[in-house]
Design a protein around this motif. Structure first.
Motif, PDB file in Angstrom:
ATOM      1  N   LEU B  11     -12.182 -74.716 100.630  1.00  0.00           N
ATOM      2  CA  LEU B  11     -13.440 -74.759 101.372  1.00  0.00           C
ATOM      3  C   LEU B  11     -14.337 -73.625 100.913  1.00  0.00           C
ATOM      4  CD1 LEU B  11     -15.158 -75.938 103.670  1.00  0.00           C
ATOM      5  CD2 LEU B  11     -13.960 -74.411 105.251  1.00  0.00           C
ATOM      6  N   VAL B  12     -15.548 -73.984 100.501  1.00  0.00           N
ATOM      7  CA  VAL B  12     -16.560 -72.988 100.162  1.00  0.00           C
ATOM      8  C   VAL B  12     -17.696 -73.186 101.150  1.00  0.00           C
ATOM      9  CG1 VAL B  12     -18.133 -72.103  98.416  1.00  0.00           C
ATOM     10  CG2 VAL B  12     -15.925 -73.070  97.726  1.00  0.00           C
ATOM     11  N   ILE B  13     -18.057 -72.130 101.848  1.00  0.00           N
ATOM     12  CA  ILE B  13     -19.024 -72.277 102.925  1.00  0.00           C
ATOM     13  C   ILE B  13     -19.926 -71.052 102.982  1.00  0.00           C
ATOM     14  CG2 ILE B  13     -17.659 -71.199 104.753  1.00  0.00           C
ATOM     15  CD1 ILE B  13     -18.427 -73.732 106.453  1.00  0.00           C
ATOM     16  N   GLY B  14     -21.106 -71.238 103.541  1.00  0.00           N
ATOM     17  CA  GLY B  14     -22.064 -70.153 103.609  1.00  0.00           C
ATOM     18  C   GLY B  14     -21.829 -69.215 104.767  1.00  0.00           C
ATOM     19  N   THR B  15     -22.310 -68.021 104.639  1.00  0.00           N
ATOM     20  CA  THR B  15     -22.180 -67.017 105.701  1.00  0.00           C
ATOM     21  C   THR B  15     -22.847 -67.505 106.980  1.00  0.00           C
ATOM     22  OG1 THR B  15     -22.147 -65.226 104.086  1.00  0.00           O
ATOM     23  CG2 THR B  15     -22.772 -64.650 106.334  1.00  0.00           C
ATOM     24  N   GLY B  16     -22.161 -67.263 108.090  1.00  0.00           N
ATOM     25  CA  GLY B  16     -22.702 -67.608 109.393  1.00  0.00           C
ATOM     26  C   GLY B  16     -22.282 -68.967 109.912  1.00  0.00           C
ATOM     27  N   LYS B  17     -21.675 -69.774 109.059  1.00  0.00           N
ATOM     28  CA  LYS B  17     -21.241 -71.104 109.490  1.00  0.00           C
ATOM     29  C   LYS B  17     -19.974 -71.019 110.343  1.00  0.00           C
ATOM     30  CE  LYS B  17     -24.343 -73.378 107.067  1.00  0.00           C
ATOM     31  NZ  LYS B  17     -25.436 -74.162 107.715  1.00  0.00           N
ATOM     32  N   LYS B  18     -19.840 -71.984 111.226  1.00  0.00           N
ATOM     33  CA  LYS B  18     -18.612 -72.117 112.011  1.00  0.00           C
ATOM     34  C   LYS B  18     -17.659 -73.049 111.271  1.00  0.00           C
ATOM     35  CE  LYS B  18     -16.825 -73.759 116.448  1.00  0.00           C
ATOM     36  NZ  LYS B  18     -17.159 -74.275 117.802  1.00  0.00           N
ATOM     37  N   ILE B  19     -16.401 -72.638 111.174  1.00  0.00           N
ATOM     38  CA  ILE B  19     -15.433 -73.484 110.476  1.00  0.00           C
ATOM     39  C   ILE B  19     -14.146 -73.593 111.291  1.00  0.00           C
ATOM     40  CG2 ILE B  19     -16.259 -73.009 108.154  1.00  0.00           C
ATOM     41  CD1 ILE B  19     -13.952 -71.008 107.884  1.00  0.00           C
ATOM     42  N   THR B  20     -13.484 -74.713 111.115  1.00  0.00           N
ATOM     43  CA  THR B  20     -12.167 -74.917 111.722  1.00  0.00           C
ATOM     44  C   THR B  20     -11.199 -75.361 110.641  1.00  0.00           C
ATOM     45  OG1 THR B  20     -13.064 -75.479 113.894  1.00  0.00           O
ATOM     46  CG2 THR B  20     -10.824 -76.226 113.405  1.00  0.00           C
ATOM     47  N   LEU B  21     -10.115 -74.630 110.523  1.00  0.00           N
ATOM     48  CA  LEU B  21      -9.045 -74.994 109.594  1.00  0.00           C
ATOM     49  C   LEU B  21      -7.971 -75.737 110.380  1.00  0.00           C
ATOM     50  CD1 LEU B  21      -8.687 -71.638 107.598  1.00  0.00           C
ATOM     51  CD2 LEU B  21     -10.367 -73.471 107.348  1.00  0.00           C
ATOM     52  N   GLU B  22      -7.622 -76.912 109.875  1.00  0.00           N
ATOM     53  CA  GLU B  22      -6.691 -77.754 110.604  1.00  0.00           C
ATOM     54  C   GLU B  22      -5.256 -77.546 110.141  1.00  0.00           C
ATOM     55  OE1 GLU B  22      -9.773 -79.642 112.879  1.00  0.00           O
ATOM     56  OE2 GLU B  22      -7.591 -79.517 113.101  1.00  0.00           O
ATOM     57  N   CYS B  23      -4.338 -77.637 111.085  1.00  0.00           N
ATOM     58  CA  CYS B  23      -2.912 -77.570 110.782  1.00  0.00           C
ATOM     59  C   CYS B  23      -2.175 -78.511 111.720  1.00  0.00           C
ATOM     60  CB  CYS B  23      -2.385 -76.148 110.945  1.00  0.00           C
ATOM     61  SG  CYS B  23      -0.591 -76.026 110.683  1.00  0.00           S
ATOM     62  N   SER B  24      -1.406 -79.410 111.147  1.00  0.00           N
ATOM     63  CA  SER B  24      -0.632 -80.347 111.954  1.00  0.00           C
ATOM     64  C   SER B  24       0.776 -80.457 111.398  1.00  0.00           C
ATOM     65  CB  SER B  24      -1.278 -81.738 111.929  1.00  0.00           C
ATOM     66  OG  SER B  24      -2.548 -81.710 112.525  1.00  0.00           O
ATOM     67  N   GLN B  25       1.740 -80.593 112.300  1.00  0.00           N
ATOM     68  CA  GLN B  25       3.132 -80.769 111.869  1.00  0.00           C
ATOM     69  C   GLN B  25       3.753 -81.935 112.627  1.00  0.00           C
ATOM     70  OE1 GLN B  25       5.875 -79.862 114.045  1.00  0.00           O
ATOM     71  NE2 GLN B  25       4.847 -78.573 115.565  1.00  0.00           N
ATOM     72  N   THR B  26       4.626 -82.638 111.928  1.00  0.00           N
ATOM     73  CA  THR B  26       5.239 -83.834 112.493  1.00  0.00           C
ATOM     74  C   THR B  26       6.705 -83.615 112.837  1.00  0.00           C
ATOM     75  OG1 THR B  26       5.786 -84.626 110.273  1.00  0.00           O
ATOM     76  CG2 THR B  26       3.671 -85.316 111.193  1.00  0.00           C
ATOM     77  N   MET B  27       7.127 -82.372 112.902  1.00  0.00           N
ATOM     78  CA  MET B  27       8.531 -82.064 113.108  1.00  0.00           C
ATOM     79  C   MET B  27       8.865 -81.753 114.560  1.00  0.00           C
ATOM     80  SD  MET B  27       8.975 -79.808 109.630  1.00  0.00           S
ATOM     81  CE  MET B  27       7.351 -79.068 109.742  1.00  0.00           C
ATOM     82  N   GLY B  28       7.862 -81.744 115.422  1.00  0.00           N
ATOM     83  CA  GLY B  28       8.115 -81.440 116.828  1.00  0.00           C
ATOM     84  C   GLY B  28       8.451 -79.983 117.084  1.00  0.00           C
ATOM     85  N   HIS B  29       8.076 -79.114 116.163  1.00  0.00           N
ATOM     86  CA  HIS B  29       8.388 -77.694 116.333  1.00  0.00           C
ATOM     87  C   HIS B  29       7.535 -77.069 117.423  1.00  0.00           C
ATOM     88  CE1 HIS B  29      10.061 -77.295 111.965  1.00  0.00           C
ATOM     89  NE2 HIS B  29      10.921 -77.839 112.794  1.00  0.00           N
TER      90      HIS B  29
END
Lengths: 114, 114
Positions: B11-29
């Motif tokens: 991800l390349v994004i400009g200063t001041g932007k709001k970003i969300t990094l996603e993380c999902s797991q299917t192992m039920g941890h």
């Protein structure tokens, strides 16, 4: 707070040479210890782990590590490296007293010359 | 196949932007982690979670925030990105327990803020 130290930042060696990477941790209580490997462009993978029993732990790809409680160490070894062992190696520790957080050392970048 | 996924990979994004990094797991941890790793440097724990509605700050202070509304999902948000946030962000999950439970890592999100 728990901490993990890896003394070698970079290691360069030839194929068939023996490898030993040092790892020391700061916490004196019960510890769970890990070695992870990160091959170029890939995600971190577990090489081996220790939580109790035989202090000499064998992992995947011919790696082993020895837990020496008196030295607070968990050094990683491989008798004869291959070019494919080129990677970054991370030592990590979990202690209950530190909230069971997985804490990593600084990593050692290993380059095996063919 | 049980796994842990991070998006985006880059991800390349400009200063001041709001970003969300996603993380999902299917192992039920139950346990999930976010680490920050600069190139060739160690992994620093910035957030972790023991389960739904549980989040804690890690060892390295971070301006990011996390949420854990569902077991499988652990997103990381930066309200206003800055160049100092440029880094690689790694998500991991593991089973709870006092034993040497293995942490599984995603492939990471490499963030560049320009």
């Amino acid at each position: 707070a728990q901490s993990v130290s890896q003394h070698n930042h970079h290691v360069i060696l030839s194929e068939a040479a023996s490898l030993e990477l040092g790892c020391n941790y700061s916490y004196g209580g019960t510890v769970n210890l890990f070695w992870y490997v990160q091959y170029p462009g890939q995600h971190l993978q577990l090489l081996l782990k220790y939580f109790s029993g035989d202090p000499l732990v064998k992992g995947i790809k011919g790696f082993e590590a020895e837990f020496i409680k008196s030295k607070f160490s968990f050094n990683l070894r491989k008798p004869s490296v291959q070019w494919s062992d080129t990677a970054e190696y991370f030592c990590a520790v979990i202690t209950k007293a530190a909230g069971n957080k997985l804490t990593f050392g600084g990593g050692t970048r290993v380059l095996v010359k063919p | 196949e049980a796994d842990i996924y991070q998006t985006p990979r880059y991800l390349v994004i400009g200063t001041g932007k709001k970003i969300t990094l996603e993380c999902s797991q299917t192992m039920g941890h139950d346990k999930m982690y976010w680490y920050q790793q600069d190139p060739g440097m160690e992994l620093h724990l910035i957030h972790y979670s023991y389960g739904v509605n549980s989040t804690e700050k890690g060892d390295l202070s971070s301006e990011s925030t996390v949420s854990r509304i569902r077991t499988e999902h652990f997103p990381l948000t930066l309200e206003s990105a800055r160049p100092s946030h440029t880094s690689q962000y790694l998500c991991a999950s593991s089973e709870p327990g006092q034993g040497a439970t293995e942490a599984f890592f995603g492939q990471g999100t490499r963030l560049t803020v320009v």
